[in-house]
Design a protein around this motif. Structure first.
Motif, PDB file in Angstrom:
ATOM      1  N   GLY A   1       7.346  14.350   4.317  1.00 43.18           N
ATOM      2  CA  GLY A   1       6.354  15.135   5.048  1.00 43.18           C
ATOM      3  C   GLY A   1       5.022  14.413   4.950  1.00 43.18           C
ATOM      4  N   LEU A   2       3.930  15.159   5.014  1.00 41.20           N
ATOM      5  CA  LEU A   2       2.614  14.523   4.945  1.00 41.20           C
ATOM      6  C   LEU A   2       2.362  14.016   3.524  1.00 41.20           C
ATOM      7  N   ILE A   3       2.134  12.710   3.419  1.00 41.73           N
ATOM      8  CA  ILE A   3       1.934  12.069   2.112  1.00 41.73           C
ATOM      9  C   ILE A   3       0.539  11.442   2.095  1.00 41.73           C
TER      10      ILE A   3
ATOM     11  N   ASN B   1       2.895  -7.742   4.609  1.00 38.84           N
ATOM     12  CA  ASN B   1       2.538  -8.522   5.790  1.00 38.84           C
ATOM     13  C   ASN B   1       1.038  -8.750   5.787  1.00 38.84           C
TER      14      ASN B   1
ATOM     15  N   VAL C   1       8.361  -2.528  14.831  1.00 42.74           N
ATOM     16  CA  VAL C   1       7.981  -2.397  13.414  1.00 42.74           C
ATOM     17  C   VAL C   1       8.831  -1.336  12.716  1.00 42.74           C
TER      18      VAL C   1
ATOM     19  N   SER D   1      12.234   7.200   6.782  1.00 46.52           N
ATOM     20  CA  SER D   1      12.044   7.786   8.115  1.00 46.52           C
ATOM     21  C   SER D   1      10.827   8.693   8.038  1.00 46.52           C
TER      22      SER D   1
ATOM     23  N   SER E   1       9.260  -7.219  11.365  1.00 44.55           N
ATOM     24  CA  SER E   1       9.693  -6.966  12.745  1.00 44.55           C
ATOM     25  C   SER E   1      10.253  -8.250  13.369  1.00 44.55           C
TER      26      SER E   1
ATOM     27  N   MET F   1      -2.122   5.713   5.680  1.00 44.59           N
ATOM     28  CA  MET F   1      -1.649   6.041   7.032  1.00 44.59           C
ATOM     29  C   MET F   1      -2.307   7.320   7.561  1.00 44.59           C
TER      30      MET F   1
ATOM     31  N   SER G   1       0.838  -1.210   0.000  1.00 45.38           N
ATOM     32  CA  SER G   1       0.000   0.000   0.000  1.00 45.38           C
ATOM     33  C   SER G   1       0.867   1.251   0.000  1.00 45.38           C
ATOM     34  N   GLY G   2       0.211   2.394  -0.214  1.00 46.89           N
ATOM     35  CA  GLY G   2       0.820   3.704  -0.035  1.00 46.89           C
ATOM     36  C   GLY G   2       2.172   3.903  -0.714  1.00 46.89           C
ATOM     37  N   ILE G   3       3.120   4.418   0.056  1.00 39.69           N
ATOM     38  CA  ILE G   3       4.445   4.769  -0.467  1.00 39.69           C
ATOM     39  C   ILE G   3       5.169   3.527  -0.998  1.00 39.69           C
ATOM     40  N   GLY G   4       5.061   2.416  -0.271  1.00 36.38           N
ATOM     41  CA  GLY G   4       5.748   1.182  -0.683  1.00 36.38           C
ATOM     42  C   GLY G   4       5.295   0.705  -2.051  1.00 36.38           C
TER      43      GLY G   4
END
Ligand code: NAD
Length: 243
Positions: free
Chosen positions: A183-185, A34, A110, A138, A62, A189, A12-15
């Protein structure tokens, strides 16, 4: 040259955007996930239909045994030279005094232990190749801190510390280690944020908008380039000038 790219949290998202960007550039991509097996399957199918070289693998990063299994899968499926993108992460909003032992431990397991687990597992392969790229996701909150996200901010600051120290240790082996501080993406999330809060954050951001997963993916591609070999131990802000 074609590399093998391992992206954690890629369902999902950035990944997902990072996996997509590397695959469309012609690299082999391991879609690490996961939860959301269905999303991973859709992404894999979509990229395969475009002629990309991708495979997905389930691992809770993790856990060191599962992280090792993810890297072993990448080696057995594709091999070659490796790029590891440690993207998997969680966030939580709570007053500092409400954070429980479990909240704190889960956050660090995580967001930080996963980076340690996957990096430790892949480094022998990178050292053998005398080439490697580790790119950690990060957060700007790891740089400047966020109210009601102290354990999240601390975990992302730990990722920055790990990045800088590991870069010094493995630089002589032709391996760079950097991190991105988004920053905010616009990703799942942040689905808890209402429209008003997003509008306020856009106003506070010099470029006047929140980021997209693709904004982050482009920065990751840059750090992964062969020609970025003199860039290591850095924190690249992708935050529209927010901090
Ligand atoms: P997201 O929730 O869409 O993606 C996070 C991914 O990590 C999910 O696919 C999730 O299943 C996976 N994940 C969580 N725990 C895992 C585990 N134990 N093992 C394997 N995978 C696991 O959120 P996102 O915004 O795409 O976040 C990606 C990264 O970017 C995170 O590290 C996050 O902290 C960081 N980040 C996000 C933002 C933002 O505004 N969205 C800002 C700064 C940093």
């Amino acid at each position: 040259m074609k590399k093998t790219v391992i992206v954690t949290g890629a369902s999902s998202g950035i990944g997902s955007a990072i996996a997509d960007a590397f695959a469309m550039c012609g690299h082999n991509v391991v879609i690490g996930y996961n939860n959301s097996a269905e999303n991973a399957r859709i992404l894999e199918k979509n990229l395969l239909s475009k002629g990309c070289s991708v495979a997905s693998f389930k691992a809770d990063v993790s856990d060191s045994v599962q992280a090792q299994a993810l890297i072993d899968f990448a080696k057995e499926t594709f091999g070659g030279q490796y790029i590891l993108v440690n993207n998997a992460g969680i966030a939580q909003q709570k007053l500092f005094t409400d954070i429980t032992d479990d909240d704190f431990d889960t956050m660090f397991n995580v967001n930080v232990k996963s980076v340690f687990n996957c990096s430790r597992a892949v480094l022998p392969l990178m050292i053998h190749e005398k080439w490697g790229r580790i790119i950690n996701i990060s957060s700007m909150w790891g740089v400047c801190g966020a109210s009601c996200e102290v354990h999240y901010s601390a975990s992302k600051a730990a990722v920055i510390g790990l990045t800088k120290a590991l870069a010094k240790e493995v630089g002589p082996s032709g391996i760079t280690v950097n991190c991105i501080a988004p920053g905010l993406i616009d990703t799942p999330m942040n689905k808890h944020l209402d429209k008003e809060t997003i509008a306020d954050l856009c106003e506070e951001t010099p470029v006047g908008r929140i980021g997209t997963p693709e904004d982050v993916a482009k920065a990751v591609l840059f750090l992964a380039e062969d020609t970025s070999s003199f860039v290591t131990g850095q924190v690249l802000g992708v935050d529209g000038g927010f901090i």
